[in-house]
Design an enzyme around this catalytic site. Structure first.
Site, PDB file in Angstrom:
ATOM      1  N   TYR A 160       8.399  -9.210 -16.092  1.00 22.95           N
ATOM      2  CA  TYR A 160       8.162  -9.126 -14.655  1.00 22.95           C
ATOM      3  C   TYR A 160       9.390  -9.557 -13.863  1.00 22.95           C
ATOM      4  O   TYR A 160       9.790 -10.710 -13.893  1.00 22.95           O
ATOM      5  CB  TYR A 160       6.973  -9.988 -14.255  1.00 22.95           C
ATOM      6  CG  TYR A 160       5.679  -9.633 -14.931  1.00 22.95           C
ATOM      7  CD1 TYR A 160       5.469  -8.377 -15.502  1.00 22.95           C
ATOM      8  CD2 TYR A 160       4.644 -10.555 -15.008  1.00 22.95           C
ATOM      9  CE1 TYR A 160       4.275  -8.062 -16.128  1.00 22.95           C
ATOM     10  CE2 TYR A 160       3.441 -10.238 -15.629  1.00 22.95           C
ATOM     11  CZ  TYR A 160       3.266  -9.002 -16.186  1.00 22.95           C
ATOM     12  OH  TYR A 160       2.080  -8.694 -16.812  1.00 22.95           O
ATOM     13  N   LEU A 197      -8.832  -5.242 -10.069  1.00 24.17           N
ATOM     14  CA  LEU A 197      -9.089  -4.640  -8.754  1.00 24.17           C
ATOM     15  C   LEU A 197      -8.498  -3.238  -8.670  1.00 24.17           C
ATOM     16  O   LEU A 197      -8.247  -2.716  -7.576  1.00 24.17           O
ATOM     17  CB  LEU A 197      -8.528  -5.524  -7.644  1.00 24.17           C
ATOM     18  CG  LEU A 197      -9.116  -6.938  -7.592  1.00 24.17           C
ATOM     19  CD1 LEU A 197      -8.487  -7.734  -6.468  1.00 24.17           C
ATOM     20  CD2 LEU A 197     -10.633  -6.898  -7.451  1.00 24.17           C
ATOM     21  N   ARG A 213      -5.573  -2.083  -9.376  1.00 23.10           N
ATOM     22  CA  ARG A 213      -4.226  -2.081  -8.788  1.00 23.10           C
ATOM     23  C   ARG A 213      -4.284  -1.935  -7.266  1.00 23.10           C
ATOM     24  O   ARG A 213      -3.496  -1.216  -6.662  1.00 23.10           O
ATOM     25  CB  ARG A 213      -3.354  -1.004  -9.439  1.00 23.10           C
ATOM     26  CG  ARG A 213      -3.232  -1.188 -10.948  1.00 23.10           C
ATOM     27  CD  ARG A 213      -2.332  -0.169 -11.597  1.00 23.10           C
ATOM     28  NE  ARG A 213      -2.339  -0.299 -13.053  1.00 23.10           N
ATOM     29  CZ  ARG A 213      -1.555  -1.117 -13.762  1.00 23.10           C
ATOM     30  NH1 ARG A 213      -0.691  -1.892 -13.131  1.00 23.10           N
ATOM     31  NH2 ARG A 213      -1.625  -1.161 -15.078  1.00 23.10           N
ATOM     32  N   PHE A 250      -6.831  -0.690  -5.487  1.00 24.41           N
ATOM     33  CA  PHE A 250      -7.789   0.321  -5.023  1.00 24.41           C
ATOM     34  C   PHE A 250      -9.104  -0.313  -4.570  1.00 24.41           C
ATOM     35  O   PHE A 250      -9.615  -0.012  -3.482  1.00 24.41           O
ATOM     36  CB  PHE A 250      -8.038   1.336  -6.145  1.00 24.41           C
ATOM     37  CG  PHE A 250      -9.136   2.320  -5.858  1.00 24.41           C
ATOM     38  CD1 PHE A 250      -8.939   3.355  -4.963  1.00 24.41           C
ATOM     39  CD2 PHE A 250     -10.355   2.212  -6.501  1.00 24.41           C
ATOM     40  CE1 PHE A 250      -9.949   4.265  -4.705  1.00 24.41           C
ATOM     41  CE2 PHE A 250     -11.381   3.124  -6.248  1.00 24.41           C
ATOM     42  CZ  PHE A 250     -11.173   4.147  -5.348  1.00 24.41           C
TER      43      PHE A 250
END
Length: 328
Positions: free
Chosen positions: A55, A202, A204, A206
């Site tokens: 990340y 969730l 991403r 949406f």
């Protein structure tokens, strides 16, 4: 905050996935906003924080190290090896030497002597899982890691890994619109006593209900390469979202709270790790363990959003070829 277990650890029923504070969804938030998210999560009772060497190509671990080091004894800190940035490119590499070097670098960035749960981020198809997990097990024996996990692997790979060293957690995508774990790996986790950590619970963003126009996604947002977020499929999926938001309104809760509550009630061994880059959204995540859904509501949600009603594949073909999880 209610709690659940990962191996030897008692953790908050909701963890925080920290990826989008540094990576994947366009421009990351400023440092002060990221700090507000992390501190707000702590204040709300979240004790499980999830990051990875990949990340931000180390930036996310550095961020967590700088902001959470003073709270180290209060939290369960997890990270991932086996996929990282090399010369600006994402590389999957499960070789033992690479894993050892990656973890040493992660420990420095995280400003800690030990990672509580170390996941293999992706299976390297060129390296036997026994070799990768064997190297991770050596790190446990060396006192640099406390427990092991795997990410996005099949039930068969999980069993092979667990035979080398006990696996404490399996992390993969699971939510209303991604039911793949129900094919085999969720049952394998329960048979072996392994916690199931659900990422992207969730969808991403949406199921948060605010992403209406995908044309406004930034050019480097990874959702642009995901079929479900293409203009063709997203229009169909928005019809599901409208009905889902109506259900949340009926229950007087945020859509994100409803999505997480559904997942939490799928089993007390499931720990969702939603992420957010906006501190004002934390309350909706933290509220989820308190929301109890009756059987009729669960049935309506299951019928509304599932693999038959969602339009588009989870990943594009190139990314799916890297993934070891079972597919319908």
């Amino acid at each position: 905050m209610k709690t659940r277990r990962i191996g030897p650890f008692e953790v908050s029923a909701i963890g925080l996935g920290c990826m989008n504070l540094s990576h994947a969804y366009g421009t990351p938030p400023p440092r002060d906003v990221a700090a507000a998210v992390l501190n707000g999560a702590l204040d709300g009772g979240i004790t499980l924080f999830d990051t990875a060497a990949l990340y931000g190509f180390g930036a996310n671990e550095e961020l967590l190290g700088s902001l959470l080091a003073q709270h180290r004894e209060r939290i369960v800190l997890t990270s991932k090896c086996g996929m990282q940035g090399v010369n600006g490119q994402r590389v999957i590499d499960g070789l033992p030497d690479t894993i050892r070097a990656s973890v040493e670098a992660s420990l420095k960035r995280l400003r800690t002597d030990v990672i509580d749960v170390l996941y293999l981020h992706r299976l390297d198809f060129k390296v036997p899982i026994e070799d990768s997990v064997g190297a991770m097990a050596d790190l446990v024996r060396a006192g640099k890691v406390r427990a092991l996990g795997l990410s996005e692997v099949s039930a068969a790979t999980l069993r092979r890994a667990h035979a080398v060293h006990p696996i404490a957690a399996l992390q993969t995508e699971y939510l209303l619109w991604t039911r793949n774990p129900e094919i085999a790996v969720l049952d394998a986790c329960r048979e072996l006593g392994i916690a199931f950590v659900a990422f992207s619970p969730l969808a991403r963003g949406f199921l948060g209900g605010e992403l209406r126009d995908v044309s406004k996604l930034e050019p480097k947002d990874i959702r642009r390469a995901m079929p479900r977020f293409s203009a063709e499929h997203y229009a169909a999926n928005l019809k599901l979202l409208d009905a889902f938001q109506d259900e949340a309104a009926r229950l007087h809760c945020a859509p994100a709270t409803l999505a997480l509550a559904w997942l939490l009630q799928k089993g007390d061994d499931i720990i969702p790790i939603p992420g957010t880059s906006r501190p004002e959204h934390l309350w909706a995540l933290i509220a989820a363990p308190q929301l109890q859904l009756d059987g009729a509501t669960l049935q309506r949600l299951d019928a509304l959003i599932n693999r038959h009603t969602v339009s588009g594949a989870r990943y594009n073909a190139a990314t799916q070829a890297e993934i070891d999880t079972e597919e319908f």
